[in-house]
Design an enzyme around this catalytic site. Structure first.
Site, mmCIF file in Angstrom:
data_model
loop_
_atom_site.group_PDB
_atom_site.id
_atom_site.type_symbol
_atom_site.label_atom_id
_atom_site.label_comp_id
_atom_site.label_asym_id
_atom_site.label_seq_id
_atom_site.Cartn_x
_atom_site.Cartn_y
_atom_site.Cartn_z
ATOM 1 N N TYR A 133 -14.361 6.336 -13.873
ATOM 2 C CA TYR A 133 -14.054 5.415 -12.931
ATOM 3 C C TYR A 133 -14.615 4.098 -13.079
ATOM 4 O O TYR A 133 -13.965 3.042 -13.141
ATOM 5 C CB TYR A 133 -14.663 5.839 -11.579
ATOM 6 C CG TYR A 133 -14.862 4.815 -10.563
ATOM 7 C CD1 TYR A 133 -13.617 4.063 -9.944
ATOM 8 C CD2 TYR A 133 -16.091 4.305 -9.778
ATOM 9 C CE1 TYR A 133 -13.569 3.214 -9.011
ATOM 10 C CE2 TYR A 133 -16.122 3.353 -8.910
ATOM 11 C CZ TYR A 133 -14.882 2.685 -8.456
ATOM 12 O OH TYR A 133 -15.078 1.714 -7.422
ATOM 13 N N ASP A 143 0.837 -1.111 -0.078
ATOM 14 C CA ASP A 143 -0.035 -0.029 0.130
ATOM 15 C C ASP A 143 1.021 1.254 0.200
ATOM 16 O O ASP A 143 2.072 1.128 0.747
ATOM 17 C CB ASP A 143 -0.794 -0.092 1.298
ATOM 18 C CG ASP A 143 -2.081 0.746 1.268
ATOM 19 O OD1 ASP A 143 -3.295 0.334 1.467
ATOM 20 O OD2 ASP A 143 -2.065 1.942 0.957
ATOM 21 N N ASN A 160 -3.921 4.896 -12.706
ATOM 22 C CA ASN A 160 -3.764 4.225 -11.397
ATOM 23 C C ASN A 160 -4.666 2.856 -11.646
ATOM 24 O O ASN A 160 -4.436 1.852 -11.290
ATOM 25 C CB ASN A 160 -4.279 4.907 -10.160
ATOM 26 C CG ASN A 160 -3.987 4.259 -8.990
ATOM 27 O OD1 ASN A 160 -2.756 3.555 -8.866
ATOM 28 N ND2 ASN A 160 -4.737 4.406 -8.024
HETATM 29 N N1 UFG Z 1 -24.788 11.813 -2.327
HETATM 30 C C1 UFG Z 1 -25.320 13.245 -1.844
HETATM 31 N N2 UFG Z 1 -24.630 14.094 -1.073
HETATM 32 C C2 UFG Z 1 -23.460 13.851 -0.860
HETATM 33 C C3 UFG Z 1 -22.844 12.572 -1.134
HETATM 34 C C4 UFG Z 1 -23.605 11.622 -1.952
HETATM 35 O O1 UFG Z 1 -26.420 13.665 -2.454
HETATM 36 O O2 UFG Z 1 -22.876 14.548 0.053
HETATM 37 C C5 UFG Z 1 -25.637 11.188 -3.236
HETATM 38 C C6 UFG Z 1 -24.891 11.001 -4.466
HETATM 39 O O3 UFG Z 1 -25.304 11.866 -5.299
HETATM 40 C C7 UFG Z 1 -25.343 9.297 -4.976
HETATM 41 C C8 UFG Z 1 -25.570 8.779 -3.425
HETATM 42 O O4 UFG Z 1 -25.702 9.853 -2.449
HETATM 43 O O5 UFG Z 1 -26.674 9.509 -5.345
HETATM 44 C C9 UFG Z 1 -24.337 8.017 -2.943
HETATM 45 O O6 UFG Z 1 -23.218 8.535 -3.369
HETATM 46 P P1 UFG Z 1 -21.838 8.166 -2.902
HETATM 47 O O7 UFG Z 1 -20.873 9.228 -3.142
HETATM 48 O O8 UFG Z 1 -21.741 7.668 -1.432
HETATM 49 O O9 UFG Z 1 -21.513 6.839 -3.779
HETATM 50 P P2 UFG Z 1 -21.548 6.629 -5.127
HETATM 51 O O10 UFG Z 1 -22.911 5.777 -5.361
HETATM 52 O O11 UFG Z 1 -21.431 7.551 -5.799
HETATM 53 O O12 UFG Z 1 -20.326 5.400 -5.202
HETATM 54 C C10 UFG Z 1 -20.240 4.508 -4.758
HETATM 55 C C11 UFG Z 1 -18.792 4.165 -4.704
HETATM 56 C C12 UFG Z 1 -18.349 3.666 -6.048
HETATM 57 C C13 UFG Z 1 -19.321 2.522 -6.410
HETATM 58 C C14 UFG Z 1 -20.586 2.937 -6.108
HETATM 59 C C15 UFG Z 1 -21.646 1.635 -6.436
HETATM 60 O O13 UFG Z 1 -17.938 5.470 -4.355
HETATM 61 O O14 UFG Z 1 -17.181 3.169 -5.910
HETATM 62 O O15 UFG Z 1 -20.981 3.292 -4.777
HETATM 63 O O16 UFG Z 1 -23.043 1.911 -6.296
HETATM 64 F F1 UFG Z 1 -19.081 2.170 -7.736
#
Ligand code: UFG
Length: 327
Positions: free
Chosen positions: A140, A31, A91
């Site tokens: 991603y 890591d 990466n």
């Molecule tokens: N969200 C908000 N406010 C925030 C953060 C997130 O409304 O402050 C929303 C996002 O728009 C999204 C949901 O909450 O609709 C989840 O967002 P996250 O950032 O928690 O997670 P993501 O779904 O974007 O992504 C995560 C991982 C990815 C993976 C994905 C699979 O980071 O690696 O889940 O569903 F691919």
């Protein structure tokens, strides 16, 4: 088994290292500590190294001679990948190529690969199965599709096997309180909500309320990190036993909207933190829910923490532990 774990000092990797240590495996964590922490490596040896450093990686692989690799080391933030695509391809793709080349060179034939629900983009059918088209909405997800494709081609060309685990939304923390998410810049919904409850941010933004979902906000399948860790232990046994390459979804099969998660976070913390509704975030899919039938039937996976409030509670306890620490 002897296992090299890349990214084993990170959030998911460290929980898997703990589970593998408990299961009696002999581990070496590789890591660069860019987002991980040495304190999070609770089993085995830690080598601080970058996957770009093929010479060091080759030395480590040649000396340790693992039976398998578990590959977590990657960038994971959807929005950042839209802004900085080259960082993600460098990466997540180029460094994965380094790892695979070093594995082949050293005769290491088994890998568990961290993939993601982001490979599906906006699936036509929910819950989504592994055979759904791969149409990522962001760099991603695209970088993870490339990783999967490279391994699929390699497994056809050489004595090489893989299990790609497509994670849905991983959250929560070690129920014994030893591990949890400790990114310096939290972006994930649950972590962000809890840090807002703690007063670290003024308010939580809800990104988009005009999605084609019942309450207009995005729906995700939140899986507790310890259930995901167990999926890795079982996938490793599966690979060892069968020698079959497979792709498996990791989620519970039902989802929660952003608004539902916010309400659950307020309930668990007892804090009515400020929330604002803002525009959509780039690269977000309206709904992602796993069909995890394959993981369950092939490996015997039986999740133990399919409970949003438990997930949030463990994350909340961890957040409180982080307070006053140097992390
Ligand atoms: N969200 C908000 N406010 C925030 C953060 C997130 O409304 O402050 C929303 C996002 O728009 C999204 C949901 O909450 O609709 C989840 O967002 P996250 O950032 O928690 O997670 P993501 O779904 O974007 O992504 C995560 C991982 C990815 C993976 C994905 C699979 O980071 O690696 O889940 O569903 F691919």
């Amino acid at each position: 088994m002897k296992i090299v774990v890349t990214g084993g000092a990170g959030y998911i990797g460290s929980h898997v290292v703990k589970a593998l240590g408990k299961a009696g495996h002999d581990l070496l964590v590789y890591d660069n500590l860019s987002t991980g922490h040495s304190w999070a490596v609770l089993s085995g040896e830690l080598v601080r190294g970058d996957l770009a450093d093929k010479i060091l990686l080759n030395d480590v692989m040649g000396n340790f001679r693992p039976d398998a690799v578990i590959h977590f080391a990657a960038f994971i933030q959807v929005e950042e990948s839209v802004r900085e695509p080259l960082k993600y391809y460098r990466n997540n793709v180029s460094n994965t190529l380094n790892l695979l080349e070093v594995m082949v060179h050293n005769g290491v034939r088994n890998i568990i690969y961290s993939s993601t629900a982001a490979v599906y983009g906006t699936p036509e059918k929910i819950p989504v199965t592994e055979t759904a088209p791969l149409e990522p909405l962001n760099p991603y997800g695209a970088s993870k599709v490339m990783g999967e494709k490279i391994m699929a081609h390699l497994s056809e060309a050489a004595d090489f096997r893989y299990v790609a685990l497509r994670y849905f939304n991983v959250a929560g923390a070690d129920h014994e309180g030893e591990l949890g998410q400790a990114y310096r810049e939290a972006t994930h919904l649950i972590t962000r909500a809890l840090k807002t409850a703690h007063g670290e941010f003024d308010r939580l933004s809800i990104f988009g309320t005009d999605y084609p979902t019942p309450d207009g906000t995005c729906i995700r399948d939140y899986i507790h990190v310890e259930d995901l860790a167990q999926a890795h232990v079982l996938a490793l046994h599966y690979l060892e036993k069968t020698g079959h390459s497979e792709v498996m979804n990791c989620g519970y099969g039902h989802g929660y909207s952003v608004r539902e998660v916010v309400e659950a976070a307020k309930k668990v913390t007892g804090i009515d933190f400020p929330v604002e509704e803002t525009c959509r975030r780039a690269g977000d899919s309206p709904a992602l829910i796993a069909d995890s039938g394959k993981l369950r039937s092939l490996t015997g996976w039986a999740p133990r923490h399919d409970d949003l409030e438990f997930i949030i509670r463990t994350a909340w306890e961890w957040e409180q532990k982080l307070r006053g620490s140097e992390i």
